[in-house]
Design a protein around this motif. Sequence first.
Motif, PDB file in Angstrom:
ATOM      1  N   UNK A   1     -72.409  34.128   0.977  1.00  0.00           N
ATOM      2  CA  UNK A   1     -71.635  33.806   2.246  1.00  0.00           C
ATOM      3  C   UNK A   1     -71.025  32.224   1.594  1.00  0.00           C
ATOM      4  N   UNK A   2     -70.071  32.163   2.305  1.00  0.00           N
ATOM      5  CA  UNK A   2     -69.131  30.705   1.996  1.00  0.00           C
ATOM      6  C   UNK A   2     -68.506  30.607   0.546  1.00  0.00           C
ATOM      7  N   UNK A   3     -68.287  31.845   0.160  1.00  0.00           N
ATOM      8  CA  UNK A   3     -67.636  31.890  -1.409  1.00  0.00           C
ATOM      9  C   UNK A   3     -68.404  31.388  -2.452  1.00  0.00           C
ATOM     10  N   UNK A   4     -69.752  31.355  -2.083  1.00  0.00           N
ATOM     11  CA  UNK A   4     -70.589  30.739  -3.346  1.00  0.00           C
ATOM     12  C   UNK A   4     -71.044  31.948  -4.238  1.00  0.00           C
ATOM     13  N   UNK A   5     -70.835  31.595  -5.346  1.00  0.00           N
ATOM     14  CA  UNK A   5     -70.800  32.610  -6.696  1.00  0.00           C
ATOM     15  C   UNK A   5     -72.138  32.296  -7.258  1.00  0.00           C
TER      16      UNK A   5
END
Length: 120
Positions: free
Chosen positions: A52-56
């Motif tokens: 979630x939140x573009x965390x990779x």
Amino acid sequence: SSGINAEYGEDSRRGQFVVYARYQACGTNDAGNCLRSVTMYVDRVYGFSLERGWLINDNGKSRNVGNGETINLGGSAITLTRVGKTLVGTVVNKGITFYYDGINYFKVKVPFDYVESVND
């Protein structure tokens, strides 16, 4: 409770590209299901997760992609570009493209020859 309540997996071409989506209860009284993370494996060797939140999660290393930025993962086997609120990824040598809004939407496009039959 807001624990994981669903998991979905898709194996394309016997492990050459595998996608797992994890969901969790959310919303008023946990009445809805929200996408928690998407994990992908390429060629049974390299794996990464979109959270979630573009965390990779790149092999245990936490990364993020800013708007208009492109990063490479897995020795440039995967490119990730953030276009506004959408993360656009490409598995370069397989012609696979995926889209993630950082919250609840994930779509993957694979070449037609990855599908074993028209009923898949």
